[in-house]
Design a protein around this motif. Structure first.
Motif, short mmCIF file in Angstrom:
data_model
loop_
_atom_site.label_atom_id
_atom_site.label_comp_id
_atom_site.label_asym_id
_atom_site.label_seq_id
_atom_site.Cartn_x
_atom_site.Cartn_y
_atom_site.Cartn_z
N LEU A 107 0.83 -1.21 0.00
CA LEU A 107 0.00 0.00 0.00
C LEU A 107 0.87 1.26 0.00
O LEU A 107 0.53 2.25 -0.64
N ARG A 135 -9.13 10.61 1.65
CA ARG A 135 -9.33 9.16 1.68
C ARG A 135 -8.97 8.54 3.03
O ARG A 135 -9.62 7.61 3.48
N TYR A 136 -7.91 9.06 3.64
CA TYR A 136 -7.42 8.39 4.85
C TYR A 136 -7.51 9.26 6.10
O TYR A 136 -7.10 8.81 7.18
N GLY A 137 -7.99 10.48 5.97
CA GLY A 137 -8.22 11.31 7.16
C GLY A 137 -6.93 11.84 7.77
O GLY A 137 -5.85 11.70 7.21
N VAL B 41 -8.34 2.79 12.86
CA VAL B 41 -8.26 4.15 12.36
C VAL B 41 -9.65 4.55 11.91
O VAL B 41 -10.30 3.79 11.18
N ALA B 44 -12.21 8.20 6.93
CA ALA B 44 -12.46 9.59 6.52
C ALA B 44 -13.75 9.69 5.72
O ALA B 44 -14.21 10.79 5.43
N LEU B 45 -14.34 8.55 5.36
CA LEU B 45 -15.51 8.56 4.47
C LEU B 45 -16.83 8.45 5.21
O LEU B 45 -17.89 8.44 4.59
N ARG B 48 -20.25 10.18 4.22
CA ARG B 48 -20.16 10.59 2.81
C ARG B 48 -20.61 9.44 1.92
O ARG B 48 -20.69 8.29 2.33
N GLY B 139 -5.96 -2.24 -7.06
CA GLY B 139 -6.16 -1.74 -5.70
C GLY B 139 -6.38 -0.24 -5.62
O GLY B 139 -6.31 0.35 -4.54
N ARG B 140 -6.67 0.40 -6.76
CA ARG B 140 -6.84 1.85 -6.75
C ARG B 140 -8.20 2.29 -6.22
O ARG B 140 -8.31 3.31 -5.53
N ALA B 142 -9.87 0.68 -4.03
CA ALA B 142 -9.78 0.47 -2.58
C ALA B 142 -9.16 1.70 -1.92
O ALA B 142 -9.60 2.11 -0.84
N ILE B 143 -8.15 2.29 -2.56
CA ILE B 143 -7.52 3.49 -1.99
C ILE B 143 -8.54 4.63 -1.96
O ILE B 143 -8.59 5.40 -0.99
N ASP B 144 -9.40 4.74 -3.00
CA ASP B 144 -10.43 5.77 -2.98
C ASP B 144 -11.40 5.58 -1.81
O ASP B 144 -11.98 6.54 -1.31
N GLY B 146 -10.38 4.42 1.03
CA GLY B 146 -9.60 4.54 2.26
C GLY B 146 -9.26 3.19 2.87
O GLY B 146 -8.99 3.10 4.06
N VAL B 147 -9.26 2.15 2.04
CA VAL B 147 -8.92 0.81 2.53
C VAL B 147 -7.42 0.76 2.81
O VAL B 147 -6.62 1.25 2.01
N TYR B 148 -7.03 0.20 3.96
CA TYR B 148 -5.60 0.05 4.22
C TYR B 148 -5.23 -1.38 4.57
O TYR B 148 -4.13 -1.65 5.06
#
Lengths: 211, 188
Positions: A107, A135-137, B41, B44-45, B48, B139-140, B142-144, B146-148
């Protein structure tokens, strides 16, 4: 057994026995032994120092440069430098205490590539950060933003310094109050006892010290 | 300082240590029940809409693909689950997804950084609980979101607004204590 016997394992064992019992040797042999021991010790020291230097040399590239595939780097060194500076402030969400420039997690590489793509696309540094922040805050930022939710975090050093100053002031005041007040006045009984001893009833000794 | 308050001050460190112990115990209990996750964590979504995306289906799974258009104006709350065949916790949570699907809760899946043949083998082996299924090999998307990491599960309400995100396997406890109350709360 002759300690000079070279090669054989028994000879090495014997010479080692000789090393731990130098008292049995002559003065000259003892001096020679001490000198050779010093040489061995010095040699060992140098060897260890050499190993340390080698280790540092091996580890240095890991810490000095970002990990990752050189093919991922931007051809323009100025843009690559910008990407690296940004990446150092972006948290790797997987390992959490590393920046994406320092992490080899998949990632982190994806985010490194995204940072470079946005930069090539013409985004400003702030726009790249906003892209990831959306996206990640806050967590993705290694430098937390200044906001109400982070007020406690930012205020802690100030509060700690103020508390320390307050403590110092309070302690000084107390010390001054103790120094200024002196001992309590004498009671009538104490004054009579002092008079009986022939001392002045002031609470002061004859040499001016406090009684 | 009076002797009484001096004596009280003597116990101050014990009081601090006791308070710390109580707080630590609370943290441990929270970790046990899943209420508190020190590595968790916040997404952030939350609050929304899901980000716009189109992704290819998983050929051979006989499941229609999931796109962002399918996440608007829903009949009820839905779950979106990011998973992968190479992800061990995904095996742990799979029975819970199968159960939710059997109970009629729409579970949508996105296979993250997984080869299609591996995803298919996983579903053949463990069952396919997904009403819609897409694959995100780069995996793009997923990044949108906020998947980690995988597994990660999002709960969307009827308007398609993300209400909850859980990073980690959906254990029976998470299903009962988090997902069921959320499904009830966002049912209407």
């Amino acid at each position: 057994m002759d300690p000079q016997t070279p090669g054989a394992a028994s000879g090495r064992l014997a010479s080692r026995n000789a090393l731990v019992r130098p008292a049995a040797l002559s003065v000259r042999a003892r001096a020679a032994f001490a000198a050779s021991a010093r040489v061995v010790r010095t040699a060992r020291l140098w060897r260890n120092a050499g190993r340390l230097v080698l280790l540092c040399g091996l580890l240095a590239p890991l810490s000095a440069h970002a990990v990752g595939n050189p093919a991922d780097m931007l051809p323009d060194p100025a843009l690559e430098e910008r990407a690296r500076n940004l990446g150092r402030d972006i948290r790797c969400m997987v390992c959490q205490n590393q920046s994406i420039e320092d992490s080899e997690v998949g990632l982190a590489r994806d985010l490194r590539l995204i940072v470079r793509e946005r930069i090539v696309a013409g985004d400003s540094d702030a726009q790249v950060m906003a892209f990831l922040h959306a996206r990640y805050g806050d967590f993705v930022l290694l430098k937390p933003p200044f906001a109400w939710s982070t007020a406690a975090l930012w205020a802690t050093p100030v509060v700690a310094v103020l508390a320390g100053l307050g403590l110092i002031v309070a302690m000084r005041r107390r010390a001054a109050a103790v120094a200024g007040s002196g001992p309590p006045p004498l009671t009538e009984e104490e004054r009579q006892r002092l008079a009986a001893l022939g001392l002045p009833p002031t609470g002061q000794g004859q040499d001016g010290t406090r009684a | 300082m009076s002797p009484a308050s001096r004596r009280a001050l003597l116990f101050a460190p014990f009081a601090v240590a006791a308070a710390g112990g109580v707080a630590f115990y609370g943290m441990l209990q929270g970790m046990k029940t899943g209420e508190y996750n020190p590595r968790g964590v916040p997404s952030a979504l939350i609050g929304r809409n899901a980000p716009d995306f189109t992704l290819p289906p998983l050929d051979g799974a006989d499941t229609p693909p999931l796109t962002s258009a399918d996440l608007r104006n829903l009949p009820g709350p839905v779950l979106v689950n990011f998973w992968a065949s190479w992800c061990v916790p995904c095996i742990i949570e799979h029975p819970q997804l199968v159960r939710l699907n059997r109970e009629g809760v729409p579970v949508y899946g996105i296979a993250y950084k997984d080869r299609p043949e591996d995803s298919l083998r996983f579903l053949r082996q463990h069952g396919n609980p997904f009403r819609r299924l897409s694959r995100d090999e780069p995996g793009r998307v997923a990044i949108d979101w906020g998947v980690y990491g995988v597994p990660e599960t999002y709960l969307l309400d009827r308007q398609g607004i993300i209400r909850w995100r859980f990073a980690g396997p959906i254990t029976p406890d998470v299903l009962e204590q988090d997902i069921r109350p959320l499904l009830r709360r966002h049912a209407s």
